[in-house]
Write an enzyme that holds these catalytic residues in place. Structure first.
Site, mmCIF file in Angstrom:
data_model
loop_
_atom_site.group_PDB
_atom_site.id
_atom_site.type_symbol
_atom_site.label_atom_id
_atom_site.label_comp_id
_atom_site.label_asym_id
_atom_site.label_seq_id
_atom_site.Cartn_x
_atom_site.Cartn_y
_atom_site.Cartn_z
ATOM 1 N NE ARG A 163 -0.615 1.724 3.601
ATOM 2 C CZ ARG A 163 0.516 2.407 3.792
ATOM 3 N NH1 ARG A 163 1.654 1.804 4.068
ATOM 4 N NH2 ARG A 163 0.536 3.717 3.682
ATOM 5 C CB ALA A 211 0.635 6.893 -3.910
ATOM 6 N NE ARG A 267 -6.165 0.824 -2.110
ATOM 7 C CZ ARG A 267 -5.580 1.413 -1.069
ATOM 8 N NH1 ARG A 267 -4.276 1.306 -0.870
ATOM 9 N NH2 ARG A 267 -6.290 2.121 -0.213
ATOM 10 C CG ASP A 287 -3.125 7.969 -1.825
ATOM 11 O OD1 ASP A 287 -3.073 8.431 -0.672
ATOM 12 O OD2 ASP A 287 -2.798 6.806 -2.103
ATOM 13 C CG ASN A 304 -2.487 11.612 2.263
ATOM 14 O OD1 ASN A 304 -1.902 10.718 1.646
ATOM 15 N ND2 ASN A 304 -2.222 11.875 3.523
ATOM 16 C CE LYS A 305 -5.446 5.768 4.195
ATOM 17 N NZ LYS A 305 -6.416 4.850 3.527
HETATM 18 O O1 MRU Z 1 -4.819 3.249 1.946
HETATM 19 P P1 MRU Z 1 -3.336 3.460 1.952
HETATM 20 O O2 MRU Z 1 -2.689 2.956 3.187
HETATM 21 O O3 MRU Z 1 -2.682 2.954 0.700
HETATM 22 O O4 MRU Z 1 -3.169 5.049 1.966
HETATM 23 C C1 MRU Z 1 -1.879 5.577 1.815
HETATM 24 C C2 MRU Z 1 -1.816 7.044 1.959
HETATM 25 O O5 MRU Z 1 -2.811 7.731 2.061
HETATM 26 C C3 MRU Z 1 -0.456 7.649 1.891
HETATM 27 O O6 MRU Z 1 -0.403 8.836 2.635
HETATM 28 C C4 MRU Z 1 -0.103 7.972 0.422
HETATM 29 O O7 MRU Z 1 -0.322 6.874 -0.398
HETATM 30 C C5 MRU Z 1 1.299 8.402 0.286
HETATM 31 S S1 MRU Z 1 2.409 7.085 0.645
HETATM 32 C C6 MRU Z 1 3.983 7.631 0.457
#
Ligand code: MRU
Length: 339
Positions: free
Chosen positions: A52, A54, A90, A235, A245-246
């Site tokens: 997981r 990005a 995704r 993301d 982002n998350k």
């Molecule tokens: O659902 P996830 O865990 O894949 O979400 C990841 C994030 O939101 C990260 O902040 C983003 O991908 C950047 S990772 C360097």
């Protein structure tokens, strides 16, 4: 691949090789390495978040195209379907579709060319992590007038999320290596606890001082002057700077604005999507009810409770101080835009 050097995933072996990846669903309890040798298993690994973040899913998708060529040849319906399944595993992180397309564009040149392209993508992300760490740390030290930085972050943006070292967490790691990190404040990141399970684990491995917060404590801690900067990953960064982002990131941006604290997005150029004009055009993954109404398999809500589970939110550009990529610092607070 072992626990010593934290490389999230890589191709192991020659043309008959497999994709090795740290199973992020098992951390921090167990350090397990999965060996993926086919596309359906790769798609499942991406969807259940064994891999997981990005940049990491972009690299995984690219190696997945090599698995598709090996199974189905360089063209035809089976190959196309396999590539589409990787691409769509995704929706929010632009890296996945972008890197799958990049690797697939080499298919007519054969398996070796596809694998070489995937390895190039991996190497680019590795180099990007180092560049972002350094550029981001310079910016933080420039913006924050303190000797020791207290940095708040959400989700996991470390080596696990980006092959090695990471994005926002790479900045925190660089500050720590420079002797300038007072403390990292990591949000636990409901519902899947990437902050608690993964970021706390990575901070511990790097020997960086840190404390864990429940998500809802973030804005309050900012208001109480407990952090000097918020550093997050992305993301997808739209052309105008709106950033997906998350889930929970937007609340932190609002809290940072309220507290007058810089809010910095750290993401490689591979996450900047010039084709998406603004955040309204970013597809947000909804991961369904189960993750919200249960924790580690145990029910946390009455049976039958309905839930919404957006995995990401979009922070409007107006709340972002700067986007730091591997190549530049885009000062959104000075009306610059990423694309
Ligand atoms: O659902 P996830 O865990 O894949 O979400 C990841 C994030 O939101 C990260 O902040 C983003 O991908 C950047 S990772 C360097």
């Amino acid at each position: 691949m072992d626990g010593g050097s934290l490389r999230t995933l890589d191709w192991a072996g020659g043309p008959d090789g497999v994709v090795e990846m740290v199973d992020q669903t098992a951390l921090p309890g167990a350090y397990t390495v999965l060996r993926i040798d086919n596309v359906p298993d790769m798609v499942a690994a991406i969807q259940r978040l064994s891999v997981r973040g990005a940049p990491a899913i972009g690299v995984a998708g690219a190696f997945g195209v090599a698995l598709a060529v090996r199974a189905h040849g360089t063209s035809g319906p089976a190959f196309e379907a396999a590539v589409a399944s990787l691409r769509q595993a995704r929706p929010t992180a632009v890296n996945l579709a972008r890197m799958v397309d990049r690797a697939a564009s080499k298919a007519s040149e054969g398996f070796d060319a596809v694998l070489a392209e995937a390895a190039t993508i991996r190497d680019e992300e590795l180099a990007a992590s180092h560049a972002m760490g350094s550029l981001g740390a310079d910016l933080v030290l420039d913006l924050v007038g303190r000797a020791d930085i207290r940095a708040m972050t959400i989700c996991n943006t470390g080596g696990l999320a980006a092959v090695e070292r990471g994005t926002a967490l790479a900045v925190i790691q660089t500050l720590h290596e420079r002797g300038r990190l007072a403390e990292a404040l990591a949000l636990e990141t409901r519902p899947l606890l990437q902050g608690a399970r993964l970021t706390a684990w990575e901070l511990d491995r790097m020997g960086a001082p840190h404390r864990l917060l429940v998500d809802s404590a973030g804005p309050f801690m900012l208001a109480r002057g407990q952090a000097d900067v918020v550093l997050t990953g992305a993301d997808r960064v739209a052309a105008n700077g709106d950033t997906a982002n998350k889930i929970g990131t937007f609340s932190l941006a609002l809290g940072a604005r309220h507290a007058g604290v810089p809010f910095i997005v750290v993401a490689p150029e591979s996450t900047v999507d010039a084709d998406t004009p603004d955040g309204a055009g970013i597809a947000i993954e909804d991961r369904g009810t189960d993750e919200v109404v249960s924790l580690a398999g145990a029910s946390t809500a009455p049976d039958g409770t309905a839930a919404a589970n957006p995995a990401f939110d979009v922070t409007p550009a107006e709340f972002i101080t700067a986007v730091v990529t591997d190549q530049r610092v885009v000062r959104l607070d000075q009306n610059q835009t990423p694309a």
